[in-house]
Design an enzyme around this catalytic site. Structure first.
Site, PDB file in Angstrom:
ATOM      1  N   ALA A  40      17.366  14.764  -9.571  1.00  0.00           N
ATOM      2  CA  ALA A  40      17.780  15.522 -10.750  1.00  0.00           C
ATOM      3  C   ALA A  40      18.274  16.909 -10.363  1.00  0.00           C
ATOM      4  O   ALA A  40      19.308  17.378 -10.866  1.00  0.00           O
ATOM      5  CB  ALA A  40      16.616  15.622 -11.737  1.00  0.00           C
ATOM      6  N   LYS A  41      17.559  17.575  -9.476  1.00  0.00           N
ATOM      7  CA  LYS A  41      17.998  18.909  -9.062  1.00  0.00           C
ATOM      8  C   LYS A  41      19.309  18.840  -8.294  1.00  0.00           C
ATOM      9  O   LYS A  41      20.173  19.720  -8.433  1.00  0.00           O
ATOM     10  CB  LYS A  41      16.907  19.567  -8.210  1.00  0.00           C
ATOM     11  CG  LYS A  41      15.686  20.007  -9.017  1.00  0.00           C
ATOM     12  CD  LYS A  41      16.028  20.993 -10.114  1.00  0.00           C
ATOM     13  CE  LYS A  41      14.812  21.621 -10.764  1.00  0.00           C
ATOM     14  NZ  LYS A  41      15.175  22.525 -11.887  1.00  0.00           N
ATOM     15  N   TYR A  51      12.758  13.925  -9.131  1.00  0.00           N
ATOM     16  CA  TYR A  51      12.940  15.376  -9.259  1.00  0.00           C
ATOM     17  C   TYR A  51      14.000  15.862  -8.277  1.00  0.00           C
ATOM     18  O   TYR A  51      14.886  16.650  -8.632  1.00  0.00           O
ATOM     19  CB  TYR A  51      11.607  16.086  -9.008  1.00  0.00           C
ATOM     20  CG  TYR A  51      11.689  17.594  -8.997  1.00  0.00           C
ATOM     21  CD1 TYR A  51      11.790  18.314 -10.182  1.00  0.00           C
ATOM     22  CD2 TYR A  51      11.659  18.303  -7.796  1.00  0.00           C
ATOM     23  CE1 TYR A  51      11.867  19.693 -10.182  1.00  0.00           C
ATOM     24  CE2 TYR A  51      11.728  19.682  -7.780  1.00  0.00           C
ATOM     25  CZ  TYR A  51      11.838  20.376  -8.974  1.00  0.00           C
ATOM     26  OH  TYR A  51      11.912  21.751  -8.957  1.00  0.00           O
TER      27      TYR A  51
END
Length: 241
Positions: free
Chosen positions: A148-149, A145
């Site tokens: 991805a951010k 996560y």
């Protein structure tokens, strides 16, 4: 004709608050999400300027439903808010790969596919692209996560570089700990909440309206000279970088 905004992940939390703010500013708003019942509830809350489109933006081709709702109008604002932390089984190479792909699809591919689909319709000059990142992109702790951010940051810089001469800006908002959203989905404990509040300099949790107000600034006249930036809205948990 009213200005038009498209908000992905617009059914709950930050997306819903942002869509409501934009409607209050006089925009027609198209909210996009995967759950029709959640979107219908959001439309009732936002008001008659809102339209819902049910689509999974990580699936190529489902942006067609968004384009149909836009109907060829110029798009003034795109808020790429869709995304989530998705758990997975990292005990095997196959599970690890699936875990990473799921998070990249949910948080990056949704933004890329929606933005690319709407790019020909973005108002020139004056279009605004906003991507919702996370404090996790800057301090880690979220595994795929976080990665991805962080990828959204590079994507926004590329968009800003490519589109600046056309009068289109692209920026990232990186929220810190925000309550009243589905992000933790029942996983937050009282201790975890207290720790996150204590980590801020202002000693409170954020709320979706805090992020919506940042969007208000970026899409308004005051944000016209701001592009290619990562805007931290985290109460001072992570200082400027």
């Amino acid at each position: 004709m009213a200005r038009l905004a498209v908000v992905s992940g617009g059914g709950t939390g930050i997306g819903r608050a942002t869509a409501g703010m934009l409607a209050g500013e006089g925009y027609d708003v198209i909210i996009v999400g995967r759950r029709p019942e959640v979107l219908a509830d959001a439309v009732k809350w936002i008001g008659p300027q809102a339209t819902a489109v049910t689509a999974d933006l990580a699936i190529p081709g489902q942006t067609a439903a968004v384009l149909e709702a836009v109907g060829g109008r110029s798009v003034d604002v795109v808020v790429n808010n869709a995304g989530a932390y998705l758990g997975g089984d990292d005990s095997t190479p196959e599970g690890l790969a699936a875990h990473w792909r799921a998070n990249l699809d949910s948080n990056v591919l949704t933004a890329v596919l929606l933005t690319d689909a709407l790019l020909p319709l973005l108002r020139r000059p004056g279009g605004r692209i906003i991507l919702t990142s996370s404090i996790a992109a800057q301090r880690g702790g979220g595994g795929p996560y976080s990665a991805a951010k962080a990828a959204l940051h590079g994507y926004a810089l590329d968009l800003a570089t490519r589109l600046g001469t056309e009068g289109i800006t692209a920026n990232v908002i990186a929220p810190g700990y925000v309550t009243d959203s589905e992000f933790f989905d029942g996983r937050m404990t009282e201790e975890g909440h207290a720790q996150r509040v204590a980590a801020t300099l202002v000693k409170r949790a954020g709320v979706p309206d805090d992020i919506a107000e940042s969007v208000r600034w970026l899409v308004g006249p005051g944000g016209s000279f701001v592009t290619g930036q990562i805007i931290n809205v985290n109460g001072g948990t992570v200082l400027g970088r």
